[in-house]
Design a protein around this motif. Structure first.
Motif, PDB file in Angstrom:
ATOM      1  N   PRO A  32       6.882   4.326 -19.198  1.00  0.00           N
ATOM      2  CA  PRO A  32       5.838   4.692 -20.158  1.00  0.00           C
ATOM      3  C   PRO A  32       5.117   3.480 -20.747  1.00  0.00           C
ATOM      4  O   PRO A  32       3.968   3.592 -21.186  1.00  0.00           O
ATOM      5  CB  PRO A  32       6.606   5.457 -21.244  1.00  0.00           C
ATOM      6  N   GLY A  33       5.768   2.323 -20.736  1.00  0.00           N
ATOM      7  CA  GLY A  33       5.158   1.126 -21.291  1.00  0.00           C
ATOM      8  C   GLY A  33       4.228   0.400 -20.343  1.00  0.00           C
ATOM      9  O   GLY A  33       3.612  -0.596 -20.713  1.00  0.00           O
ATOM     10  N   VAL A  34       4.106   0.891 -19.110  1.00  0.00           N
ATOM     11  CA  VAL A  34       3.242   0.253 -18.121  1.00  0.00           C
ATOM     12  C   VAL A  34       1.899   0.968 -18.097  1.00  0.00           C
ATOM     13  O   VAL A  34       1.832   2.180 -17.870  1.00  0.00           O
ATOM     14  CB  VAL A  34       3.880   0.299 -16.716  1.00  0.00           C
ATOM     15  N   SER A  35       0.817   0.235 -18.351  1.00  0.00           N
ATOM     16  CA  SER A  35      -0.525   0.829 -18.366  1.00  0.00           C
ATOM     17  C   SER A  35      -1.298   0.547 -17.090  1.00  0.00           C
ATOM     18  O   SER A  35      -2.234   1.280 -16.744  1.00  0.00           O
ATOM     19  CB  SER A  35      -1.323   0.302 -19.563  1.00  0.00           C
ATOM     20  N   ARG A  36      -0.935  -0.522 -16.362  1.00  0.00           N
ATOM     21  CA  ARG A  36      -1.574  -0.876 -15.094  1.00  0.00           C
ATOM     22  C   ARG A  36      -0.514  -1.214 -14.056  1.00  0.00           C
ATOM     23  O   ARG A  36       0.536  -1.785 -14.393  1.00  0.00           O
ATOM     24  CB  ARG A  36      -2.512  -2.076 -15.256  1.00  0.00           C
ATOM     25  N   ALA A  37      -0.797  -0.879 -12.828  1.00  0.00           N
ATOM     26  CA  ALA A  37       0.135  -1.180 -11.741  1.00  0.00           C
ATOM     27  C   ALA A  37       0.270  -2.690 -11.559  1.00  0.00           C
ATOM     28  O   ALA A  37      -0.722  -3.420 -11.576  1.00  0.00           O
ATOM     29  CB  ALA A  37      -0.338  -0.538 -10.449  1.00  0.00           C
ATOM     30  N   THR A  38       1.492  -3.152 -11.381  1.00  0.00           N
ATOM     31  CA  THR A  38       1.761  -4.550 -11.079  1.00  0.00           C
ATOM     32  C   THR A  38       2.574  -4.628  -9.793  1.00  0.00           C
ATOM     33  O   THR A  38       3.512  -3.843  -9.590  1.00  0.00           O
ATOM     34  CB  THR A  38       2.519  -5.251 -12.207  1.00  0.00           C
ATOM     35  N   VAL A  39       2.224  -5.575  -8.927  1.00  0.00           N
ATOM     36  CA  VAL A  39       2.907  -5.739  -7.646  1.00  0.00           C
ATOM     37  C   VAL A  39       3.347  -7.184  -7.504  1.00  0.00           C
ATOM     38  O   VAL A  39       2.553  -8.108  -7.707  1.00  0.00           O
ATOM     39  CB  VAL A  39       1.989  -5.364  -6.466  1.00  0.00           C
ATOM     40  N   ALA A  40       4.604  -7.386  -7.164  1.00  0.00           N
ATOM     41  CA  ALA A  40       5.140  -8.721  -6.905  1.00  0.00           C
ATOM     42  C   ALA A  40       5.756  -8.732  -5.514  1.00  0.00           C
ATOM     43  O   ALA A  40       6.729  -8.029  -5.248  1.00  0.00           O
ATOM     44  CB  ALA A  40       6.176  -9.108  -7.953  1.00  0.00           C
ATOM     45  N   VAL A  41       5.180  -9.520  -4.617  1.00  0.00           N
ATOM     46  CA  VAL A  41       5.703  -9.688  -3.265  1.00  0.00           C
ATOM     47  C   VAL A  41       6.318 -11.078  -3.191  1.00  0.00           C
ATOM     48  O   VAL A  41       5.646 -12.067  -3.491  1.00  0.00           O
ATOM     49  CB  VAL A  41       4.586  -9.537  -2.216  1.00  0.00           C
ATOM     50  N   HIS A  42       7.575 -11.176  -2.805  1.00  0.00           N
ATOM     51  CA  HIS A  42       8.221 -12.488  -2.848  1.00  0.00           C
ATOM     52  C   HIS A  42       9.325 -12.602  -1.811  1.00  0.00           C
ATOM     53  O   HIS A  42       9.819 -11.609  -1.278  1.00  0.00           O
ATOM     54  CB  HIS A  42       8.777 -12.769  -4.251  1.00  0.00           C
ATOM     55  N   THR A  43       9.707 -13.844  -1.526  1.00  0.00           N
ATOM     56  CA  THR A  43      10.787 -14.152  -0.600  1.00  0.00           C
ATOM     57  C   THR A  43      11.428 -15.466  -1.012  1.00  0.00           C
ATOM     58  O   THR A  43      10.785 -16.304  -1.662  1.00  0.00           O
ATOM     59  CB  THR A  43      10.275 -14.251   0.847  1.00  0.00           C
ATOM     60  N   ALA A  44      12.683 -15.638  -0.629  1.00  0.00           N
ATOM     61  CA  ALA A  44      13.360 -16.910  -0.890  1.00  0.00           C
ATOM     62  C   ALA A  44      12.883 -18.004   0.059  1.00  0.00           C
ATOM     63  O   ALA A  44      13.066 -19.186  -0.212  1.00  0.00           O
ATOM     64  CB  ALA A  44      14.871 -16.734  -0.765  1.00  0.00           C
ATOM     65  N   ASP A  45      12.270 -17.613   1.175  1.00  0.00           N
ATOM     66  CA  ASP A  45      11.756 -18.604   2.125  1.00  0.00           C
ATOM     67  C   ASP A  45      10.545 -19.321   1.532  1.00  0.00           C
ATOM     68  O   ASP A  45       9.675 -18.693   0.938  1.00  0.00           O
ATOM     69  CB  ASP A  45      11.346 -17.931   3.432  1.00  0.00           C
ATOM     70  N   THR A  46      10.487 -20.619   1.706  1.00  0.00           N
ATOM     71  CA  THR A  46       9.352 -21.400   1.225  1.00  0.00           C
ATOM     72  C   THR A  46       8.391 -21.773   2.344  1.00  0.00           C
ATOM     73  O   THR A  46       7.311 -22.289   2.071  1.00  0.00           O
ATOM     74  CB  THR A  46       9.848 -22.683   0.531  1.00  0.00           C
ATOM     75  N   GLN A  47       8.781 -21.528   3.586  1.00  0.00           N
ATOM     76  CA  GLN A  47       7.913 -21.782   4.727  1.00  0.00           C
ATOM     77  C   GLN A  47       8.378 -20.939   5.895  1.00  0.00           C
ATOM     78  O   GLN A  47       9.445 -20.327   5.845  1.00  0.00           O
ATOM     79  CB  GLN A  47       7.910 -23.267   5.094  1.00  0.00           C
ATOM     80  N   GLY A  48       7.566 -20.863   6.917  1.00  0.00           N
ATOM     81  CA  GLY A  48       7.911 -20.042   8.062  1.00  0.00           C
ATOM     82  C   GLY A  48       7.161 -18.721   8.057  1.00  0.00           C
ATOM     83  O   GLY A  48       6.299 -18.463   7.225  1.00  0.00           O
ATOM     84  N   THR A  49       7.503 -17.861   9.015  1.00  0.00           N
ATOM     85  CA  THR A  49       6.755 -16.631   9.206  1.00  0.00           C
ATOM     86  C   THR A  49       6.876 -15.661   8.041  1.00  0.00           C
ATOM     87  O   THR A  49       5.929 -14.952   7.713  1.00  0.00           O
ATOM     88  CB  THR A  49       7.222 -15.931  10.498  1.00  0.00           C
ATOM     89  N   ILE A  50       8.057 -15.614   7.402  1.00  0.00           N
ATOM     90  CA  ILE A  50       8.238 -14.690   6.278  1.00  0.00           C
ATOM     91  C   ILE A  50       7.401 -15.136   5.088  1.00  0.00           C
ATOM     92  O   ILE A  50       6.717 -14.321   4.446  1.00  0.00           O
ATOM     93  CB  ILE A  50       9.721 -14.613   5.885  1.00  0.00           C
ATOM     94  N   ALA A  51       7.426 -16.427   4.782  1.00  0.00           N
ATOM     95  CA  ALA A  51       6.615 -16.942   3.682  1.00  0.00           C
ATOM     96  C   ALA A  51       5.128 -16.746   3.964  1.00  0.00           C
ATOM     97  O   ALA A  51       4.343 -16.406   3.064  1.00  0.00           O
ATOM     98  CB  ALA A  51       6.922 -18.424   3.454  1.00  0.00           C
TER      99      ALA A  51
END
Length: 336
Positions: A32-51
């Motif tokens: 109920p406290g969220v007024s706008r959608a927020t999306v966080a896309v993340h990975t532990a990889d700092t380089q490579g195909t996943i990053a």
């Protein structure tokens, strides 16, 4: 360090979010406290195909719809869909290697058992131990790359003479570049998506690979098509649900209006059926349906499985219930 890509919706209030990802773990919640959608896309990889896939995630908004598309890691420079596979080779011209099939060795250049090898580089090869159909793609000018997926060490990659384990550079041009005792374990090569929505939003999820979806909160509608991942929504309140999986389980919390659920080999579990219409089908998976107390709405429930068991609890107490339950080889039980 991590790699992140975040987005905040321009449209306030409940919206429809469409998510497309090949592999990863997606969690969507409402509050109920969220007024706008927020999306966080993340990975532990700092380089490579996943990053690279995280950085390349696209967010598109039109009307009250937000589309989140995470690019396939198979479209990157070197990608793997089998354990202990590598694509190795120096290149002096733009090249491409694609390998699929079950076996221990596929070579390109000399071409031995190659499915496709349209490249002009010498000494390119793919090695692997695979129990299922596998694929390797290798491309680029001057690329030397190696990937070992699902090895005992985790995600191991070699790119242009540098050896990475779980995103950490270990050896560069034959020289160890990390201190003794450096830890490289963890959960590498995983894309995580965390989404927060206003209550009453809709979720549409599509994955043709190994991706899972977890839902928490109040949703007007949920549509999900999964291949090798599960849908876990035991703590969700859902108006209308349409879910299909190949191998993944389906677990729903409270269903208010209607649900159409199918899984080839996964189990289907509805914790609190709230009336309305429910259709659940499996090939080998079990079906378990429970209803909340005090349901007085008419209900139509159709449950079918070939080799799984069917268990219901409380459905026979629902007024005006039309219950059909069939299992060809499994057991069917109805508890009051």
């Amino acid at each position: 360090m991590t790699t992140e890509n975040n987005h905040i919706s321009q449209t306030p209030g409940s919206i429809r979010v469409e998510i497309e990802v090949l592999r990863g773990m997606v969690t969507v919640g409402t509050s109920p406290g969220v007024s706008r959608a927020t999306v966080a896309v993340h990975t532990a990889d700092t380089q490579g195909t996943i990053a690279d896939a995280v950085i390349g995630t696209r967010f598109v908004e039109y009307g009250d719809t937000l589309k989140v598309k995470i690019p396939s890691t198979d479209d990157s420079e070197a990608s793997i869909a089998a354990p202990h596979v590598a694509a190795i080779g120096p290149s002096r011209a733009t090249s491409r290697v694609r390998w699929s099939g079950t076996g221990n060795l596929r070579t390109f250049g000399g071409v031995r058992n190659a499915v496709e090898s349209p490249f002009a580089a010498p000494h390119a090869a793919a090695f692997g131990s695979s129990t299922a159909t596998s694929r390797v793609r290798w491309s680029g000018t001057g690329v030397r790359s190696a990937v070992l997926s699902q090895s005992g060490l985790g995600n191991v990659q070699m790119d242009d003479g540098t050896l990475y384990i779980n995103g950490v550079a270990i050896v560069r041009d034959g020289v160890v570049v990390v201190p003794e005792g450096t830890r490289v374990n963890g959960l590498p090569g995983t894309i995580r998506v965390d989404i927060q929505l206003p209550p009453g939003s809709e979720v549409a999820f599509t994955s043709s690979g190994e991706a899972s979806l977890t839902l928490n909160g109040d949703f007007r509608r949920v549509e999900a098509v999964l291949a090798d991942g599960a849908l876990s929504a035991a703590r969700a309140d859902i108006g209308t649900a349409t879910v299909s999986t190949i191998t993944g389980d389906i677990a729903l919390g409270h269903t208010r209006d209607s649900a159409v659920l199918h899984s080839d080999t996964g189990d289907i579990d509805v914790h609190r059926f709230g009336g309305g219409e429910l259709t659940a089908t499996t090939t080998t998976g079990d079906i378990d349906i429970r209803t909340q107390s005090g349901v007085n709405r008419p209900a139509t429930v159709t449950l079918n499985t070939v080799n799984g068991d069917i268990n219901t609890n409380g459905l026979t107490r629902v007024p005006q219930v039309r219950l059909t339950a069939n299992s060809r080889t499994g057991k069917t039980r109805h508890r009051i």
